[in-house]
Design an enzyme around this catalytic site. Structure first.
Site, PDB file in Angstrom:
ATOM      1  N   LYS A 100      17.561  40.401  48.177  1.00  0.00           N
ATOM      2  CA  LYS A 100      18.154  41.324  47.155  1.00  0.00           C
ATOM      3  C   LYS A 100      18.629  42.558  47.841  1.00  0.00           C
ATOM      4  O   LYS A 100      17.678  43.459  47.940  1.00  0.00           O
ATOM      5  CB  LYS A 100      17.140  41.470  45.884  1.00  0.00           C
ATOM      6  CG  LYS A 100      17.957  42.012  44.826  1.00  0.00           C
ATOM      7  CD  LYS A 100      17.269  43.008  43.658  1.00  0.00           C
ATOM      8  CE  LYS A 100      17.164  44.232  44.097  1.00  0.00           C
ATOM      9  NZ  LYS A 100      18.369  44.999  44.139  1.00  0.00           N
ATOM     10  N   GLU A 175       7.688  48.929  53.636  1.00  0.00           N
ATOM     11  CA  GLU A 175       8.332  49.939  54.549  1.00  0.00           C
ATOM     12  C   GLU A 175       8.617  51.066  53.663  1.00  0.00           C
ATOM     13  O   GLU A 175       9.585  50.849  52.855  1.00  0.00           O
ATOM     14  CB  GLU A 175       9.294  49.371  55.485  1.00  0.00           C
ATOM     15  CG  GLU A 175       8.891  48.225  56.336  1.00  0.00           C
ATOM     16  CD  GLU A 175       8.637  48.913  57.629  1.00  0.00           C
ATOM     17  OE1 GLU A 175       8.518  50.233  57.828  1.00  0.00           O
ATOM     18  OE2 GLU A 175       8.580  48.043  58.679  1.00  0.00           O
ATOM     19  N   CYS A 213      15.064  57.083  56.878  1.00  0.00           N
ATOM     20  CA  CYS A 213      13.613  57.094  56.615  1.00  0.00           C
ATOM     21  C   CYS A 213      13.021  57.818  57.856  1.00  0.00           C
ATOM     22  O   CYS A 213      11.897  58.408  57.520  1.00  0.00           O
ATOM     23  CB  CYS A 213      13.161  55.905  56.053  1.00  0.00           C
ATOM     24  SG  CYS A 213      13.311  54.698  57.571  1.00  0.00           S
ATOM     25  N   GLU A 310       9.895  63.654  50.043  1.00  0.00           N
ATOM     26  CA  GLU A 310      11.097  63.151  51.121  1.00  0.00           C
ATOM     27  C   GLU A 310      12.435  63.473  50.065  1.00  0.00           C
ATOM     28  O   GLU A 310      12.541  63.325  48.835  1.00  0.00           O
ATOM     29  CB  GLU A 310      10.991  61.746  50.971  1.00  0.00           C
ATOM     30  CG  GLU A 310      12.162  61.043  51.978  1.00  0.00           C
ATOM     31  CD  GLU A 310      12.009  59.640  51.761  1.00  0.00           C
ATOM     32  OE1 GLU A 310      12.032  58.740  50.810  1.00  0.00           O
ATOM     33  OE2 GLU A 310      12.475  58.960  53.105  1.00  0.00           O
TER      34      GLU A 310
HETATM   35  P1  NAD Z   1      14.504  52.181  45.996  1.00  0.00           P
HETATM   36  O1  NAD Z   1      13.259  52.080  46.148  1.00  0.00           O
HETATM   37  O2  NAD Z   1      15.115  53.029  44.995  1.00  0.00           O
HETATM   38  O3  NAD Z   1      15.291  50.767  46.147  1.00  0.00           O
HETATM   39  C1  NAD Z   1      15.007  50.004  47.194  1.00  0.00           C
HETATM   40  C2  NAD Z   1      15.150  48.397  46.832  1.00  0.00           C
HETATM   41  O4  NAD Z   1      14.277  48.189  45.747  1.00  0.00           O
HETATM   42  C3  NAD Z   1      16.849  48.283  46.123  1.00  0.00           C
HETATM   43  O5  NAD Z   1      17.213  47.135  46.358  1.00  0.00           O
HETATM   44  C4  NAD Z   1      16.314  48.421  44.636  1.00  0.00           C
HETATM   45  O6  NAD Z   1      17.254  47.758  43.654  1.00  0.00           O
HETATM   46  C5  NAD Z   1      14.906  47.728  44.560  1.00  0.00           C
HETATM   47  N1  NAD Z   1      13.995  48.268  43.549  1.00  0.00           N
HETATM   48  C6  NAD Z   1      14.076  49.384  42.811  1.00  0.00           C
HETATM   49  N2  NAD Z   1      13.195  49.118  41.603  1.00  0.00           N
HETATM   50  C7  NAD Z   1      12.407  47.837  41.910  1.00  0.00           C
HETATM   51  C8  NAD Z   1      11.516  47.345  41.315  1.00  0.00           C
HETATM   52  N3  NAD Z   1      10.874  48.079  40.127  1.00  0.00           N
HETATM   53  N4  NAD Z   1      11.054  46.258  41.473  1.00  0.00           N
HETATM   54  C9  NAD Z   1      11.695  45.518  42.625  1.00  0.00           C
HETATM   55  N5  NAD Z   1      12.791  46.026  43.313  1.00  0.00           N
HETATM   56  C10 NAD Z   1      13.203  47.248  42.950  1.00  0.00           C
HETATM   57  O7  NAD Z   1      15.024  53.032  47.651  1.00  0.00           O
HETATM   58  P2  NAD Z   1      16.524  53.233  47.971  1.00  0.00           P
HETATM   59  O8  NAD Z   1      16.853  54.831  47.165  1.00  0.00           O
HETATM   60  O9  NAD Z   1      17.362  52.122  48.046  1.00  0.00           O
HETATM   61  O10 NAD Z   1      16.129  53.588  49.613  1.00  0.00           O
HETATM   62  C11 NAD Z   1      15.829  55.082  49.914  1.00  0.00           C
HETATM   63  C12 NAD Z   1      14.498  54.908  50.224  1.00  0.00           C
HETATM   64  O11 NAD Z   1      14.123  53.765  51.229  1.00  0.00           O
HETATM   65  C13 NAD Z   1      13.915  56.211  50.991  1.00  0.00           C
HETATM   66  O12 NAD Z   1      12.432  56.537  50.463  1.00  0.00           O
HETATM   67  C14 NAD Z   1      13.719  55.834  52.460  1.00  0.00           C
HETATM   68  O13 NAD Z   1      12.692  56.645  53.333  1.00  0.00           O
HETATM   69  C15 NAD Z   1      13.247  54.334  52.271  1.00  0.00           C
HETATM   70  N6  NAD Z   1      13.939  53.671  53.674  1.00  0.00           N
HETATM   71  C16 NAD Z   1      12.530  53.185  54.156  1.00  0.00           C
HETATM   72  C17 NAD Z   1      12.543  52.502  55.545  1.00  0.00           C
HETATM   73  C18 NAD Z   1      11.510  52.180  56.249  1.00  0.00           C
HETATM   74  O14 NAD Z   1      11.692  51.374  57.259  1.00  0.00           O
HETATM   75  N7  NAD Z   1      10.324  52.770  56.103  1.00  0.00           N
HETATM   76  C19 NAD Z   1      14.044  52.282  56.010  1.00  0.00           C
HETATM   77  C20 NAD Z   1      15.033  52.723  55.292  1.00  0.00           C
HETATM   78  C21 NAD Z   1      14.703  53.306  53.805  1.00  0.00           C
END
Ligand code: NAD
Length: 327
Positions: A100, A175, A213, A310
């Protein structure tokens, strides 16, 4: 090989979806190709391998055992790369999976799944489902038939997913977000060395409009060079050419969404209400859309929310230190 064949069109899709420059998207697709080549190689080298543990009475064999059904959930900042880091090892290990991507950037994963079909991945092995995190993501992570959840995204989403996984004792890999310090010492040198340090800090905080990130988002400067360094950072930040990611003259694209733009405005307002001061930027860019100015903020103390949470955008809090221990 199919990814390499379609590199240009995949990069164009990634830029259209995220706003990042084509230069960055091409690097992402090169990384995607390397990821698949790397795991393809592991399939051949890592299974059924005997390991000599130095005791003839002990036979140690590396056994190839797929986990089972994997749910792979990715964020929007590196859409295809993030999901490739999940799909490639799962395929290599012989797992089936439901992927997803983020609802904000679904397109490159669709293009990828078409290539997987073309490559002959059997039906039912790699399944793609689109939709919001709250509806579709949660339905996947709450499902007791799932053996493993691999998630990359924000902290609070990760906490929710860990709770869902605990209910079924599914394996989970998270992550999450970052708030990475970038420390600059007074002995960086002068001339080219100084310029290189300024470059590194600017890239650290403003690459992909700060939506990374691992961005160097807390800039911590040694007191004796701080005034000069901040002046240089500001001068150079103001020269960053923002624009359409498909325009070769653009150095940085827009934020990914209106939601991200609103978040930047809220963080700047919050910082100022807590006593921080703008050095440069701080508002929507004259280009309109979801462009936000590269922003530097000074007078930030470690207790402020801007220092702790963040931001995930082009807003960098600047700190000063006198001793290494204090930094
Ligand atoms: P997010 O947590 O809002 O969403 C990430 C994914 O999770 C999306 O596909 C979203 O649809 C899904 N999601 C949201 N709520 C959910 C739930 N309750 N159950 C299951 N899935 C759910 O994050 P974002 O805004 O898409 O991305 C930004 C974040 O990602 C930042 O905090 C960034 O630091 C982090 N990030 C981390 C890494 C790493 O390698 N550590 C890499 C890239 C981004």
């Amino acid at each position: 090989d199919l990814l390499a064949r379609d590199k240009e069109s995949l990069a164009a899709v990634e830029t259209a979806d995220t706003g990042k420059t084509l230069v960055e998207s091409r690097i992402d697709i090169d990384d995607v190709i390397s990821v698949f080549r790397y795991y393809a190689k592991l399939v051949a080298t890592q299974s059924d391998r005997l390991v000599d543990v130095g005791d003839p009475a002990v036979i140690s064999r590396v056994v190839h055992e797929p986990i089972g059904v994997c749910v792979l959930i990715a964020p929007w900042n590196y859409p295809l790369l993030q999901i490739s880091w999940k799909i490639a090892p799962a395929l290599a290990a012989g797992c089936t999976m439901v992927a997803k991507p983020s609802e904000v950037t679904p397109l490159s994963t669709i293009a990828f799944v078409r290539l997987a079909q073309e490559a002959g991945v059997p039906p039912g092995v790699l399944n793609l489902i689109q939709g919001s995190g709250a509806a579709v993501g949660a339905a996947l992570t709450d499902n007791p038939d799932v053996d493993f959840i691999s998630f990359t995204g924000g902290l609070s989403t990760g906490q929710n997913i860990a709770r869902s996984a605990a209910a079924h004792v599914s394996k989970v890999a998270l992550e999450l977000g970052g708030k990475n310090p970038h420390i600059v010492f007074a002995d960086i040198g002068t001339g080219d060395a100084w310029d290189a340090a300024v470059d590194q800090v600017l890239t650290g905080v403003f690459l992909h409009s700060g939506q990374v990130c691992s961005s160097g988002t807390r800039v911590i400067l040694e007191e004796s060079i701080a005034d000069d360094f901040v002046a240089q950072l500001a001068e150079r930040a103001e020269k960053i050419r923002m624009g359409d990611g498909t325009d070769a003259r653009s150095e940085t694209g827009p934020l990914v969404s209106q939601q991200q733009l609103d978040k930047m405005e809220a963080f700047v307002a919050l910082g100022i209400s807590e006593g921080a001061k703008l050095v440069t930027g701080g508002q929507r860019h004259a280009l309109g859309g979801s462009f936000f100015e590269p922003t530097l903020v000074t007078g930030v103390t470690p207790a402020m929310r801007m220092a702790k949470e963040e931001i995930f955008g082009p807003v960098a809090p600047l700190f000063r230190f006198s001793t290494e221990a204090e930094a």
